[in-house]
Design an enzyme around this catalytic site. Structure first.
Site, PDB file in Angstrom:
ATOM      1  N   CYS A   1      -6.502   0.190  13.921  1.00 42.33           N
ATOM      2  CA  CYS A   1      -7.781  -0.292  13.418  1.00 42.33           C
ATOM      3  C   CYS A   1      -8.656  -0.832  14.531  1.00 42.33           C
ATOM      4  CB  CYS A   1      -7.543  -1.380  12.389  1.00 42.33           C
ATOM      5  SG  CYS A   1      -6.322  -0.887  11.185  1.00 42.33           S
TER       6      CYS A   1
ATOM      7  N   SER B   1       0.834  -1.195   0.000  1.00 42.37           N
ATOM      8  CA  SER B   1       0.000   0.000   0.000  1.00 42.37           C
ATOM      9  C   SER B   1       0.876   1.255   0.000  1.00 42.37           C
ATOM     10  CB  SER B   1      -0.874  -0.040   1.260  1.00 42.37           C
ATOM     11  OG  SER B   1      -1.581   1.153   1.406  1.00 42.37           O
TER      12      SER B   1
HETATM   13  C1  LIG Z   1      -2.046  -0.443   6.918  1.00 44.75           C
HETATM   14  C2  LIG Z   1      -2.048  -1.913   6.743  1.00 44.75           C
HETATM   15  C3  LIG Z   1      -3.010  -2.562   5.930  1.00 44.75           C
HETATM   16  C4  LIG Z   1      -4.136  -1.801   5.270  1.00 44.75           C
HETATM   17  O1  LIG Z   1      -3.695  -1.027   4.171  1.00 44.75           O
HETATM   18  P1  LIG Z   1      -4.646   0.129   3.633  1.00 44.75           P
HETATM   19  O2  LIG Z   1      -3.958   0.584   2.377  1.00 44.75           O
HETATM   20  O3  LIG Z   1      -4.677   1.192   4.668  1.00 44.75           O
HETATM   21  O4  LIG Z   1      -5.975  -0.465   3.364  1.00 44.75           O
HETATM   22  C5  LIG Z   1      -2.927  -3.922   5.768  1.00 44.75           C
HETATM   23  N1  LIG Z   1      -1.958  -4.640   6.357  1.00 44.75           N
HETATM   24  C6  LIG Z   1      -1.012  -4.071   7.144  1.00 44.75           C
HETATM   25  C7  LIG Z   1       0.044  -4.914   7.762  1.00 44.75           C
HETATM   26  C8  LIG Z   1      -1.037  -2.691   7.355  1.00 44.75           C
HETATM   27  O5  LIG Z   1      -0.121  -2.145   8.152  1.00 44.75           O
END
Ligand SMILES: *Cc1c(COP(=O)(O)O)cnc(C)c1O
Length: 392
Positions: A323, A197
């Site tokens: 989260c 991401s």
């Molecule tokens: C932040 C995160 C996600 C989610 O990614 P987004 O782009 O915010 O949906 C998934 N897995 C891990 C390990 C993360 O740190």
């Protein structure tokens, strides 16, 4: 002073990335359109895809753009589960995954799939042997995160990948926290699907990538247009794609320098905290750990109280995972390390980034010392302990 120590939740957009994106944010042109506006956008998307592929060691046709890490994780798990449901309904993952994986597994469980959640040691690492033991005849997917978002443990991905390849089981890894901090080569690491991401390495928010190795069966999640070679519908997000390529290029080019700077601050921080603040402990090991991560439990007080007091002093940290904070459940990750519920409740994640300074680091320790002392002086639990110890 304002100090941002929540770089695992998100990072700022790099100005150099914004500069690259700006013309595409302002321009007309849907990359799927046949006219020159569309063709120009498509050419730029093709170039970005090539660049990203070369940076992670795969070919451009194995790179798929999504809306972020969450969608990439959903797609990998649900896509493979659906494509291989006739061959089996068993999935192996870990107890410390991000909710994007854990909650997707919970949904698959409701649909009749069986999930085995492998545990971790006190250092936060999965053992390859435990993964091997969890695999069955009907296992259709193994999903183990590359590096944990709460306590930073880096997993033995290459070894798990080698095992899965030998067994012919597709292997997915959520590399959202690792990308930009660890050099990743999907071929060398035997990975079949990998999520990441942009906003976790100074790229734009709302864009992610799923690498799907050529030949891996993975059904589509979204129905609509024929974008992403018919596998992921939705208008191509040209500016965000251009930004992702640039952010990843910079992250890889500057990785060593950034890591050195980030690790120096993080190590200094942990050293000072463990020395100067009584009754606190580092969660997770020190060896295989993301350079920017420090996760510490402060006995006798709630993480939320610490977070809010630091916030009043301009310091941004996280308790549990971003989260799941807001809920009163203790962190599933800290519990998986073998910590008690109270210890999980009193944990704080400090995540350092390239923009932090040593001066900020010292400021945070100073405020933290005062904060912990003040909160404990109000804590009946701590008072009782203090009282006890004077008689020991
Ligand atoms: C932040 C995160 C996600 C989610 O990614 P987004 O782009 O915010 O949906 C998934 N897995 C891990 C390990 C993360 O740190």
């Amino acid at each position: 002073m304002r100090v941002y120590l929540d770089n695992s939740a998100t990072t700022s957009l790099d100005k150099r990335v914004l500069e690259k994106m700006t013309p595409y944010l302002l321009a007309d042109g849907n990359a799927s359109s046949l006219h020159s506006y569309g063709r120009e956008a498509q050419a730029e998307v093709d170039r970005a895809r090539e660049e990203i592929a070369s940076l992670v060691g795969c070919s451009a046709k194995e790179v798929y753009f999504t809306s972020g890490g969450t969608e990439s994780d959903n797609w990998a798990l649900r896509g493979v589960a659906s494509a291989l449901s006739k061959e089996g309904k068993h999935i192996v993952t870990t107890k410390i995954e991000h909710p994007a994986v854990l909650n997707t597994c919970a949904e698959l469980q409701r649909q009749g799939y069986q999930i085995t959640y492998v545990g971790v040691g006190a250092d936060g690492r999965v053992s390859v042997e435990d993964v091997k033991k969890a695999v069955r005849e009907d296992t259709i997917l193994v999903s183990v995160m590359f590096a944990n978002n709460e306590m930073g443990a880096i997993q033995p991905i290459e070894e798990i990948g080698a095992f899965c390849r030998e067994e012919g089981i597709p292997f997915h890894t959520d590399a959202v926290q690792a990308m930009g901090s660890i050099k990743i080569d999907v071929k060398k690491m035997n990975v079949d699907l990998l999520s990441f991401s942009s906003h976790k390495f100074h790229g734009p928010k709302g864009i992610g990538i799923l690498y799907i190795r050529d030949g891996i069966k993975c059904d589509r999640l979204l129905f609509g247009g024929e974008q992403e070679r018919g596998r992921r519908a939705g208008t191509t997000n040209t500016p965000a794609i251009v930004g992702t390529a640039e952010a990843l290029r910079l992250a890889v080019a500057e990785m060593e320098e950034n890591n050195r700077h980030i690790k120096a601050m993080r190590d200094h921080f942990i050293d000072r905290v463990l020395k100067e603040i009584p009754a606190c402990k580092l969660n997770g090991g020190t060896e295989h750990r993301l350079v920017g991560n420090a996760n510490i439990s402060f006995d006798y007080i709630e993480g939320e109280s610490i977070l809010m007091t630091l916030d009043l002093n301009g310091i941004a940290v996280s308790s549990g995972s971003a989260c799941s904070s807001g809920s009163l459940e203790p962190s599933h990750v800290i519990l998986a390390l073998g910590r008690k519920e109270e210890e999980a409740h009193s944990s704080i994640r400090f995540s350092f980034g390239r923009e932090n300074t040593m001066e900020e680091t010292d400021y945070v320790v100073d405020v933290l010392k005062e904060t912990i002392q003040k909160l404990r002086s109000w804590s009946p639990l701590f008072q009782a302990k203090e009282g006890e110890s004077t008689y020991v």
